[in-house]
Design a protein around this motif. Structure first.
Motif, short mmCIF file in Angstrom:
data_model
loop_
_atom_site.label_atom_id
_atom_site.label_comp_id
_atom_site.label_asym_id
_atom_site.label_seq_id
_atom_site.Cartn_x
_atom_site.Cartn_y
_atom_site.Cartn_z
N ASP A 177 2.73 7.28 -14.59
CA ASP A 177 3.03 6.45 -13.25
C ASP A 177 1.63 6.41 -12.16
OD1 ASP A 177 5.70 6.62 -13.91
OD2 ASP A 177 6.18 8.27 -12.54
N GLN A 178 0.80 7.44 -12.53
CA GLN A 178 -0.24 7.06 -11.68
C GLN A 178 -1.25 6.00 -12.06
OE1 GLN A 178 -2.47 11.14 -11.14
NE2 GLN A 178 -0.76 11.81 -12.10
N SER A 179 -1.15 5.79 -13.47
CA SER A 179 -2.26 4.86 -13.98
C SER A 179 -1.57 3.29 -13.52
CB SER A 179 -2.28 4.69 -15.58
OG SER A 179 -2.90 5.81 -15.88
N LYS A 180 -0.11 3.52 -13.68
CA LYS A 180 0.50 2.14 -13.12
C LYS A 180 0.47 1.91 -11.62
CE LYS A 180 4.84 2.20 -14.35
NZ LYS A 180 6.31 2.33 -14.35
N SER A 181 0.23 2.89 -10.91
CA SER A 181 -0.07 2.84 -9.45
C SER A 181 -1.44 2.29 -9.32
CB SER A 181 0.03 4.06 -8.80
OG SER A 181 -0.36 3.94 -7.23
N ASP A 182 -2.28 2.85 -10.10
CA ASP A 182 -3.91 2.40 -10.20
C ASP A 182 -3.91 0.82 -10.48
OD1 ASP A 182 -4.44 4.88 -9.26
OD2 ASP A 182 -5.31 5.56 -11.33
N ILE A 183 -3.23 0.39 -11.34
CA ILE A 183 -3.35 -0.85 -11.83
C ILE A 183 -2.77 -1.82 -10.69
CG2 ILE A 183 -2.57 -2.58 -13.36
CD1 ILE A 183 -2.48 -0.22 -15.55
N LYS A 184 -1.56 -1.41 -10.17
CA LYS A 184 -1.17 -2.29 -8.92
C LYS A 184 -2.27 -2.33 -7.88
CE LYS A 184 3.51 -1.27 -9.64
NZ LYS A 184 4.88 -0.60 -9.02
N GLN A 185 -2.71 -1.25 -7.54
CA GLN A 185 -3.86 -1.12 -6.29
C GLN A 185 -4.99 -2.09 -6.59
OE1 GLN A 185 -4.65 2.87 -5.45
NE2 GLN A 185 -2.68 3.21 -4.92
N LYS A 189 0.86 -1.12 -0.14
CA LYS A 189 0.08 0.11 0.04
C LYS A 189 0.99 1.21 -0.10
CE LYS A 189 -4.16 -1.52 2.20
NZ LYS A 189 -5.17 -1.34 3.32
N ALA A 190 1.76 1.24 0.86
CA ALA A 190 2.70 2.42 0.91
C ALA A 190 3.66 2.44 -0.42
CB ALA A 190 3.82 2.14 2.04
N ALA A 191 4.04 1.56 -1.04
CA ALA A 191 4.89 1.64 -2.20
C ALA A 191 3.95 2.14 -3.43
CB ALA A 191 5.47 0.12 -2.62
N ASN A 192 2.61 1.78 -3.41
CA ASN A 192 1.62 2.06 -4.42
C ASN A 192 1.27 3.58 -4.21
OD1 ASN A 192 1.58 -0.21 -5.57
ND2 ASN A 192 -0.12 -1.10 -4.67
N LYS A 193 1.26 4.00 -3.13
CA LYS A 193 0.74 5.31 -2.70
C LYS A 193 1.95 6.32 -3.23
CE LYS A 193 -2.38 7.75 -1.26
NZ LYS A 193 -3.78 8.13 -1.96
N LEU A 207 1.71 9.21 -5.80
CA LEU A 207 2.09 10.78 -5.20
C LEU A 207 3.25 11.32 -6.09
CD1 LEU A 207 1.97 10.73 -1.44
CD2 LEU A 207 0.35 11.66 -3.10
N THR A 208 4.18 10.17 -6.48
CA THR A 208 5.24 10.75 -7.38
C THR A 208 4.80 11.10 -9.03
OG1 THR A 208 6.96 9.54 -6.32
CG2 THR A 208 7.46 9.82 -8.51
N GLY A 209 3.73 10.32 -9.34
CA GLY A 209 3.10 10.66 -10.78
C GLY A 209 2.34 11.99 -10.52
#
Length: 57
Positions: A38-46, A6-10, A14-16
């Motif tokens: 980067d935000q899209s990649k994070s959303d997919i991981k979540q 969760k922390a890594a995805n967040k 935030l970086t995105g």
């Protein structure tokens, strides 16, 4: 979903957002699109982590 995940995805999200905002401020389209990616990649991981959690129950 583990706390570490969760922390890594967040952090990725935030970086995105920061990259996208900086790209807009400096009129740098490449940086702006990189931030959105980067935000899209994070959303997919979540989403993937949520699916894994759903099957663990």
């Amino acid at each position: 979903m583990g706390i570490d995940d969760k922390a890594a995805n967040k952090a990725d999200e935030l970086t995105g957002k920061a990259k996208e905002g900086l790209g807009r401020a400096t009129d740098n389209e490449r940086l702006e699109s990189e931030g959105r990616a980067d935000q899209s990649k994070s959303d997919i991981k979540q989403a993937a982590e949520k699916v894994k959690d759903a099957f663990k129950r």
